[in-house]
Design a protein around this motif. Structure first.
Motif, mmCIF file in Angstrom:
data_model
loop_
_atom_site.group_PDB
_atom_site.id
_atom_site.type_symbol
_atom_site.label_atom_id
_atom_site.label_comp_id
_atom_site.label_asym_id
_atom_site.label_seq_id
_atom_site.Cartn_x
_atom_site.Cartn_y
_atom_site.Cartn_z
ATOM 1 N N GLN A 51 2.320 -3.577 11.333
ATOM 2 C CA GLN A 51 2.153 -3.970 10.006
ATOM 3 C C GLN A 51 1.290 -3.543 8.967
ATOM 4 O O GLN A 51 0.892 -4.157 8.118
ATOM 5 C CB GLN A 51 2.132 -5.616 10.031
ATOM 6 C CG GLN A 51 0.646 -5.920 10.758
ATOM 7 C CD GLN A 51 0.596 -7.508 10.663
ATOM 8 O OE1 GLN A 51 1.368 -8.223 9.944
ATOM 9 N NE2 GLN A 51 -0.103 -8.050 11.505
ATOM 10 N N ARG A 52 0.713 -2.350 9.178
ATOM 11 C CA ARG A 52 -0.465 -1.629 8.491
ATOM 12 C C ARG A 52 0.264 -1.374 7.097
ATOM 13 O O ARG A 52 1.581 -1.021 6.832
ATOM 14 C CB ARG A 52 -0.562 -0.324 9.055
ATOM 15 C CG ARG A 52 -1.590 -0.211 10.161
ATOM 16 C CD ARG A 52 -1.854 1.189 10.861
ATOM 17 N NE ARG A 52 -1.911 2.373 9.858
ATOM 18 C CZ ARG A 52 -2.044 3.361 10.146
ATOM 19 N NH1 ARG A 52 -2.203 3.835 11.358
ATOM 20 N NH2 ARG A 52 -2.004 4.381 9.376
ATOM 21 N N VAL A 53 -0.586 -1.796 6.018
ATOM 22 C CA VAL A 53 -0.223 -1.725 4.750
ATOM 23 C C VAL A 53 0.217 -0.391 4.299
ATOM 24 O O VAL A 53 1.469 -0.181 3.628
ATOM 25 C CB VAL A 53 -1.498 -1.977 3.953
ATOM 26 C CG1 VAL A 53 -1.190 -2.146 2.386
ATOM 27 C CG2 VAL A 53 -1.764 -3.633 4.196
ATOM 28 N N ASP A 54 -0.301 0.613 4.700
ATOM 29 C CA ASP A 54 -0.148 2.250 4.227
ATOM 30 C C ASP A 54 1.272 2.482 5.127
ATOM 31 O O ASP A 54 2.036 3.179 4.319
ATOM 32 C CB ASP A 54 -1.166 3.034 4.929
ATOM 33 C CG ASP A 54 -1.150 3.209 6.255
ATOM 34 O OD1 ASP A 54 -1.416 1.944 7.018
ATOM 35 O OD2 ASP A 54 -1.457 4.291 6.819
ATOM 36 N N LYS A 55 1.965 1.645 5.987
ATOM 37 C CA LYS A 55 3.159 2.077 6.454
ATOM 38 C C LYS A 55 4.333 1.212 5.932
ATOM 39 O O LYS A 55 5.399 1.485 6.099
ATOM 40 C CB LYS A 55 3.099 1.950 8.064
ATOM 41 C CG LYS A 55 2.250 2.992 8.733
ATOM 42 C CD LYS A 55 2.330 3.087 10.222
ATOM 43 C CE LYS A 55 1.550 4.237 10.890
ATOM 44 N NZ LYS A 55 2.346 5.400 10.402
ATOM 45 N N THR A 56 3.860 -0.107 5.507
ATOM 46 C CA THR A 56 4.986 -1.117 5.258
ATOM 47 C C THR A 56 5.350 -1.374 3.683
ATOM 48 O O THR A 56 5.908 -2.154 3.397
ATOM 49 C CB THR A 56 4.837 -2.338 5.986
ATOM 50 O OG1 THR A 56 3.335 -2.827 5.697
ATOM 51 C CG2 THR A 56 4.678 -1.993 7.447
ATOM 52 N N THR A 57 4.549 -0.532 2.922
ATOM 53 C CA THR A 57 4.561 -0.881 1.455
ATOM 54 C C THR A 57 5.257 0.300 0.850
ATOM 55 O O THR A 57 5.157 1.587 1.066
ATOM 56 C CB THR A 57 2.913 -0.758 0.918
ATOM 57 O OG1 THR A 57 2.359 -1.676 1.545
ATOM 58 C CG2 THR A 57 3.332 -1.173 -0.592
ATOM 59 N N ASP A 58 6.327 -0.130 0.080
ATOM 60 C CA ASP A 58 7.078 1.056 -0.870
ATOM 61 C C ASP A 58 6.069 1.598 -1.933
ATOM 62 O O ASP A 58 5.637 1.072 -2.383
ATOM 63 C CB ASP A 58 8.287 0.097 -1.468
ATOM 64 C CG ASP A 58 9.043 0.943 -2.278
ATOM 65 O OD1 ASP A 58 8.903 2.056 -2.698
ATOM 66 O OD2 ASP A 58 10.292 0.650 -2.560
ATOM 67 N N PRO A 59 5.922 2.879 -1.607
ATOM 68 C CA PRO A 59 5.215 3.686 -2.545
ATOM 69 C C PRO A 59 5.439 3.560 -4.096
ATOM 70 O O PRO A 59 4.628 3.714 -4.827
ATOM 71 C CB PRO A 59 4.925 5.028 -2.047
ATOM 72 C CG PRO A 59 6.399 5.346 -1.336
ATOM 73 C CD PRO A 59 6.781 3.697 -0.735
ATOM 74 N N LYS A 60 6.780 3.369 -4.495
ATOM 75 C CA LYS A 60 7.279 3.246 -5.695
ATOM 76 C C LYS A 60 7.010 1.834 -6.333
ATOM 77 O O LYS A 60 6.650 1.843 -7.574
ATOM 78 C CB LYS A 60 8.492 3.796 -5.747
ATOM 79 C CG LYS A 60 8.893 5.178 -5.682
ATOM 80 C CD LYS A 60 10.360 5.570 -5.705
ATOM 81 C CE LYS A 60 10.411 7.095 -5.627
ATOM 82 N NZ LYS A 60 11.870 7.491 -5.411
ATOM 83 N N THR A 61 7.402 0.795 -5.667
ATOM 84 C CA THR A 61 7.202 -0.632 -6.254
ATOM 85 C C THR A 61 6.032 -1.215 -5.894
ATOM 86 O O THR A 61 5.926 -2.397 -6.319
ATOM 87 C CB THR A 61 8.530 -1.419 -5.712
ATOM 88 O OG1 THR A 61 8.466 -1.380 -4.192
ATOM 89 C CG2 THR A 61 10.073 -0.625 -6.212
ATOM 90 N N GLY A 62 5.689 -0.903 -4.687
ATOM 91 C CA GLY A 62 4.390 -1.665 -4.118
ATOM 92 C C GLY A 62 4.739 -2.961 -3.184
ATOM 93 O O GLY A 62 4.000 -3.661 -2.769
ATOM 94 N N VAL A 63 6.161 -3.060 -3.105
ATOM 95 C CA VAL A 63 6.714 -4.305 -2.286
ATOM 96 C C VAL A 63 6.385 -3.780 -0.827
ATOM 97 O O VAL A 63 6.507 -2.878 -0.395
ATOM 98 C CB VAL A 63 8.135 -4.383 -2.336
ATOM 99 C CG1 VAL A 63 8.855 -5.184 -1.378
ATOM 100 C CG2 VAL A 63 8.519 -4.634 -3.934
ATOM 101 N N ARG A 64 5.875 -4.959 -0.042
ATOM 102 C CA ARG A 64 5.555 -4.815 1.363
ATOM 103 C C ARG A 64 6.731 -5.509 2.252
ATOM 104 O O ARG A 64 7.205 -6.561 1.804
ATOM 105 C CB ARG A 64 4.274 -5.517 1.653
ATOM 106 C CG ARG A 64 3.652 -4.852 2.765
ATOM 107 C CD ARG A 64 2.329 -5.354 2.928
ATOM 108 N NE ARG A 64 1.644 -4.843 4.319
ATOM 109 C CZ ARG A 64 1.040 -5.854 5.223
ATOM 110 N NH1 ARG A 64 0.608 -7.098 4.716
ATOM 111 N NH2 ARG A 64 0.885 -5.498 6.438
ATOM 112 N N PHE A 65 6.866 -4.671 3.258
ATOM 113 C CA PHE A 65 7.987 -5.182 4.236
ATOM 114 C C PHE A 65 7.727 -5.458 5.583
ATOM 115 O O PHE A 65 7.890 -4.788 6.404
ATOM 116 C CB PHE A 65 9.151 -4.092 4.291
ATOM 117 C CG PHE A 65 9.757 -3.856 2.875
ATOM 118 C CD1 PHE A 65 10.706 -4.603 2.518
ATOM 119 C CD2 PHE A 65 9.267 -2.780 2.206
ATOM 120 C CE1 PHE A 65 11.385 -4.394 1.143
ATOM 121 C CE2 PHE A 65 10.004 -2.416 1.008
ATOM 122 C CZ PHE A 65 10.936 -3.306 0.450
#
Length: 162
Positions: free
Chosen positions: A25-39
């Motif tokens: 669940q690391r933020v740098d791995k789970t965040t869409d770089p374009k929208t900032g949405v986290r998955f």
């Protein structure tokens, strides 16, 4: 097309489970770089607090020994027209079909050419207290469930597997 892979975790103590969940669940791995949405989502638990919930379930049923968790990855081909959001939605549906009655941390990674979702499964059912057991046939049934979802979403499937 998506592949499903079992990630064998030889270290099965609680701190190893926490480390794997933290990585997934690391933020740098789970965040869409374009929208900032986290998955990062939890099935039958809260994704962000899934470690605490896994531990509470294990404690409630006095099952803190042996296998503590399982990890699988569903990876999509870079040639498929799949977005992070679609991969995550498919991952949640897949987890619901694959591990009913179990808590699952679902984390889609957005930092690689191939979009992929990690599933960390609590080995203890929150409903029954029974432990989940994986065997060689488990991966086949997981592939079948994944393929069925891919076809529903108009994606290709692998027809010959090793």
């Amino acid at each position: 097309m998506a592949t499903v892979t079992y990630i064998k975790e030889t270290k099965q103590h609680v701190s190893a489970m926490k480390a794997v969940m933290r990585y997934c669940q690391r933020v740098d791995k789970t965040t869409d770089p374009k929208t900032g949405v986290r998955f990062v989502t939890g099935l039958n638990c809260n994704g962000a607090n899934s470690f605490t919930e896994f531990l509470a379930t294990k404690t409630a049923f006095n099952k803190l020994d042996g296998i503590n968790f399982y990890q699988y990855v569903q990876s999509f081909s870079p040639r498929e027209n799949v977005t992070y959001a679609l991969a995550h939605a498919i991952g949640l549906e897949f987890a619901a079909k694959a591990w009913p009655g179990y808590e699952v941390q679902v984390a889609t990674h957005c930092d690689a050419e191939h979009i992929h979702t990690h599933f960390v499964i609590n080995s203890v059912s929150f409903e029954t207290g029974k432990k989940y057991h994986s065997d060689p046939q488990s991966i086949q049934s997981l592939w079948d469930a994944s393929d069925k979802l891919c076809l529903q979403y108009g994606m290709s499937v692998i027809t010959v597997r090793k």
